[in-house]
Enzyme design. Structure first.
Site, short mmCIF file in Angstrom:
data_model
loop_
_atom_site.label_atom_id
_atom_site.label_comp_id
_atom_site.label_asym_id
_atom_site.label_seq_id
_atom_site.Cartn_x
_atom_site.Cartn_y
_atom_site.Cartn_z
N GLU A 80 -1.14 -1.78 5.15
CA GLU A 80 -0.08 -0.80 5.39
C GLU A 80 1.27 -1.45 5.14
OE1 GLU A 80 -1.47 2.56 8.55
OE2 GLU A 80 -0.52 0.80 9.40
N CYS A 81 2.07 -0.87 4.28
CA CYS A 81 3.45 -1.29 4.03
C CYS A 81 3.51 -2.78 3.68
CB CYS A 81 4.34 -0.93 5.22
SG CYS A 81 6.09 -0.86 4.81
N GLY A 82 3.91 -3.65 4.62
CA GLY A 82 3.95 -5.07 4.32
C GLY A 82 2.60 -5.61 3.89
#
Length: 437
Positions: free
Chosen positions: A329-331
């Site tokens: 997720e994201c990072g």
């Protein structure tokens, strides 16, 4: 019967001092031996960590857009068995949210109305005096079911300043519950996604002692505690948020990977899942005994050289992904790509499990609620999930992988395809909060 009572800390706008007042109340009330619990309205990772540290108990998020009423009730119910007082910190201004269905706007007011939480309104009175009473009066009766129980003044310049505001509030019939003095030393350190995280704060215990002393000295704690009332809970309507991704979950956790919602961990454990933490920054691979690996968001852009040099982590993740699901997720999604360009423009090799490339040098703010419709097997169990995006990194090369999902914003506008999937590996900038419901 539950002994839990609750209240909300809110303000007319961001930056008024809600977090300072909330932490001061939490620390002071805990010091008195009350089993205090905390929640944060909206999609925020950082404040709940401070709340948890201040209370010594797990905190959680409540979000009226991403979570249905029953899902919110399920989370509040988790605080009831061991908690006496629940303090909910609102986000932005009390009535700020997105246009949409009443009660599902993402506003703190939605939560105050659903659970019948009395609202303590924090007013930053910098540059004003009697006008503060007019601001507070405008909140009274603005929305059905939202009760303004009293006001805390923040950043008061002097006793004379406080005395100028107090009579006007008294005349309006709104109780004054305290006044915190202006103190530049209470400014919390920040970085590009919010406050510096709780585990990185250089003197967290000293901060809590200081704000607890401020609350004891400048707030009417007895009156504030007495204002709290029992949250209205419909146990029959309680609903789970998301199914666990596996039975034994390898979860990256360190300074680069720290953005995971507390309610995910809480519900995974409640379902009997085992969570094994590992640190990519310490060059640790995901534990082999696990059946799924999760790379949450965080700040990989601040640690790109160390992640690029973490050969044991990268090799171990590649072995893991050959036979078991890996999601970022994201990072985490950034680390699953080929390369990550840091703020200085230097490019670092990531794991290459997906074919995209990201950059923090070419910054672009992406912020907002998202509704994700997954185009294949969902890493979250549900085929439609509500969540959000909040990142400055940009996708400089989308790669060649099939997309993971189609995204829509809070108003239903089509934002196009997002993320990627290759074999058992998947990822996107999207942060999942709850199954659509």
């Amino acid at each position: 019967m539950s002994r839990l009572r609750g209240l909300m800390i809110a303000a007319p706008n961001s930056g008024a001092g809600k977090t300072t007042v909330t932490l001061a109340l939490l620390a002071a009330i805990r010091r008195r031996g009350v089993a205090v619990r905390a929640a944060k309205a909206g999609p925020d990772y950082i404040d709940p960590a401070f709340h948890s540290a201040a209370t010594g108990a797990p905190a959680f998020n409540l979000d009226s857009w991403a979570m249905g009423p029953g899902q919110r009730a399920a989370l509040v119910a988790t605080a009831a068995p061991s908690g006496e007082l629940l303090v909910v910190e609102s986000a932005m201004g009390l009535f700020d949210g997105v246009a949409g269905e009443p009660g599902r706007c993402g506003a703190g007011a939605d939560l105050a109305a659903q659970f019948r939480l009395p609202v303590v309104l924090v007013l930053d009175v910098t540059g004003q005096s009697q006008t503060a009473a007019a601001v507070a009066r405008g909140f009274v009766g603005h929305a059905p079911g939202v009760e303004i129980a009293g006001v805390v003044l923040n950043r008061v310049a002097s006793e004379r300043h406080r005395a100028g505001v107090a009579p006007a509030l008294e005349a309006s019939g709104i109780p004054l519950l305290g006044a915190l003095p202006r103190d530049p030393g209470l400014v919390m350190p920040e970085r590009h996604l919010g406050l510096v995280q709780a585990q990185e704060h250089p003197a967290l215990a000293a901060l809590f002692d200081r704000v607890a002393d401020l609350a004891e000295t400048h707030l009417d704690l007895d009156r504030i505690i007495a204002l709290a009332s029992g949250p209205v809970l419909d146990a029959a309507a309680a609903e789970p948020l998301l199914q666990p991704p596996g039975q034994r979950i390898a979860l990256a956790r360190d300074a680069a990977f720290s953005f995971i919602y507390p309610h995910h961990l809480q519900q995974w454990r409640a379902a009997g899942c085992e969570i094994a933490f590992f640190s990519p920054l310490a060059d640790e691979p995901p534990p082999e005994a696990c059946d799924v690996c999760w790379l949450p968001g965080g700040y990989p852009e601040l640690h790109a050289p160390a992640l690029a040099a973490a050969t044991r982590f990268k090799a171990g993740l590649q072995r893991f992904a050959a036979t078991r699901p890996v999601h970022g997720e994201c990072g985490g999604y950034m680390v699953l790509g080929r390369t990550l360009e840091d703020a200085a423009g230097e490019t670092h090799e990531m794991t290459g499990l997906l074919s995209h490339a990201t950059s923090f040098a070419r910054r672009k703010l992406n912020l907002g609620y998202r509704r994700a419709e997954f185009l294949g097997p969902s890493p979250f169990g549900a085929s439609v999930v509500r969540g959000h995006e909040f990142h400055y990194a940009s996708l400089v090369d989308p790669g060649t992988d099939p997309p993971l999902a189609r995204l829509h914003d809070a108003q239903g506008a089509d934002l196009g395809l997002a993320g990627g999937r290759r074999g058992a590996v998947s990822g996107s900038f999207f942060h999942a909060i709850a199954a659509d419901g």
